[in-house]
Design an enzyme around this catalytic site. Structure first.
Site, PDB file in Angstrom:
ATOM      1  N   THR A 186       0.882  20.394  31.068  1.00 39.62           N
ATOM      2  CA  THR A 186       0.120  20.223  29.822  1.00 39.62           C
ATOM      3  C   THR A 186      -1.349  19.951  30.138  1.00 39.62           C
ATOM      4  OG1 THR A 186       2.104  19.151  28.962  1.00 39.62           O
ATOM      5  CG2 THR A 186       0.135  19.020  27.590  1.00 39.62           C
ATOM      6  N   THR A 230      10.616  23.578  32.863  1.00 41.67           N
ATOM      7  CA  THR A 230      11.132  23.011  34.100  1.00 41.67           C
ATOM      8  C   THR A 230      12.241  23.924  34.630  1.00 41.67           C
ATOM      9  OG1 THR A 230      12.624  21.713  32.725  1.00 41.67           O
ATOM     10  CG2 THR A 230      10.644  20.607  33.529  1.00 41.67           C
ATOM     11  N   ARG A 260       2.539  11.827  37.097  1.00 40.10           N
ATOM     12  CA  ARG A 260       2.934  11.011  35.925  1.00 40.10           C
ATOM     13  C   ARG A 260       3.579   9.706  36.386  1.00 40.10           C
ATOM     14  NH1 ARG A 260       6.267  14.243  32.140  1.00 40.10           N
ATOM     15  NH2 ARG A 260       4.271  14.913  31.290  1.00 40.10           N
TER      16      ARG A 260
END
Ligand code: ADE
Length: 359
Positions: free
Chosen positions: A86, A179, A238
């Protein structure tokens, strides 16, 4: 450039994995991450760390599209969650100087969801669809002509009076993220001009991400402290960004606020994140295969039932890193652990051939 995000973005990911026991180091998006992630997202290729080869290719693609004064080709990014798909789409939009519209396939349940978004796009804009492998058949069929020739086929009326209306759309760029590239239908995959895989990050790259985030959040951290967190972040920015907040809390409450190597290690030990970045679920998965199935192979459904996780969480969240770290192998007959997993868990690496030769 603005980022418009649908309200129900990523709800599926959250509901899918919400039962996970240790959400701190799982790479899927959590509701609590969204504002935080948006506040630290890099906006340019220079600020975006890692994925070097991919960035270089993208820069050329963007430059060429700008020279031609054409929108970018449709792009597909695939790879494990949390690697910055993203974020990269946002950087591309920024570099192209266009708006990006962010949504995810499970939010496009009804035909009118996808039609509404397509009709609201303006020329050159980017539509980002996360988890695009989960798009339903009807939405896919609507997307085909939209991607290929920029029109929508709308039907009106019933049975004998049915009419097809062809509505032109502005030229837009679709960026799909998944994914599970293997689960994308062939016709959808074929409509992407550019397909790229995102790779896990190295320890050095993650340490840079951590230092950058620490800078934005005004957290004091040493080089060694950044590396200590990086080593346990499963190659995933992340997770690194989530861990820095947890370690910073610990540093503030138990020490003077500064993250050193010792502070990071101590705090990550308390969080039960081991030196490979594995949490209790990963370790119970490996231990189950070793102790109950003699190292495997064993089916993923059996593993899921035994450790109380769902199959999807295991496949999408735990396994990519265990495979990459060389701790687990996928075979046609199920999952097997590697000798490295025995060593890591401190179980004696049993040489089955030697045992057999005793009889
Ligand atoms: N935060 C998350 N991913 C990042 C990346 N690739 N570069 C810099 N900061 C990030």
């Amino acid at each position: 450039m603005s980022i418009i995000s649908d309200n129900n973005d990523f709800k599926s990911v959250k509901s899918l994995h919400s039962g996970h026991k240790n959400p701190v180091i799982k790479p899927e998006t959590l509701e609590s991450d969204k504002n935080f992630e948006n506040s630290i997202r890099p906006k340019s290729f220079d600020a975006y760390i890692g994925q070097t080869a991919l960035k270089e290719t993208l820069k050329i693609t963007i430059e060429a599209a700008k020279k031609r004064e054409q929108p970018l080709d449709h792009l597909l990014f695939y790879g494990p969650p949390g690697l910055g798909k993203t974020t990269l789409a946002g950087v591309i939009a920024e570099q192209m100087g266009v708006n990006i519209r962010i949504t995810s396939a499970p939010a496009l349940e009804r035909p009118r969801d996808i039609i509404g978004i397509l009709m609201s796009l303006k020329g050159g804009e980017i539509l980002f669809i996360d988890e695009i492998h989960r798009l339903n058949k009807v939405a896919e069929e609507i997307l085909y002509p939209a991607m290929e020739d920029f029109y929508l086929d709308m039907t009106t009326g019933k049975s004998q009076t049915v009419k097809t209306l062809r509505l032109p759309l502005p030229k837009f760029t679709l960026i799909g993220a998944t994914t599970k590239a293997g689960e994308l239908s062939g016709p959808l995959r074929d409509r992407f001009g550019i397909i790229h895989r995102l790779e896990f990050y190295t320890e050095d790259e993650l340490a840079q991400v951590i230092k950058r985030t620490a800078g934005i959040l005004n957290i004091e951290i040493t080089e060694e402290g950044a590396h200590a967190i990086a080593r346990r972040s499963r190659g995933t920015p992340r997770i690194a960004n989530r861990l820095i907040k947890r370690v910073s809390d610990f540093a503030l409450v138990k020490h003077d606020g500064k993250i050193t190597e010792d502070v990071a290690n101590e705090s990550l030990d308390i969080l039960k994140i081991d030196t490979f970045g594995l949490d209790t679920t990963d370790r119970s998965l490996l231990r189950l295969i070793i102790e109950k199935y003699d190292g495997g192979p064993v089916g993923v459904e059996t593993i899921a039932a035994a450790i109380g996780e769902d199959v999807r969480t295991i496949e999408d969240v735990c396994e990519p890193y265990l495979l990459q770290a060389g701790l687990l192998q996928r075979t046609p007959r199920g999952r097997k652990v590697s000798p490295a997993a025995y060593r890591h868990l401190g179980v004696m690496d049993r040489d089955i051939n030697d045992q057999k030769s005793l009889f």
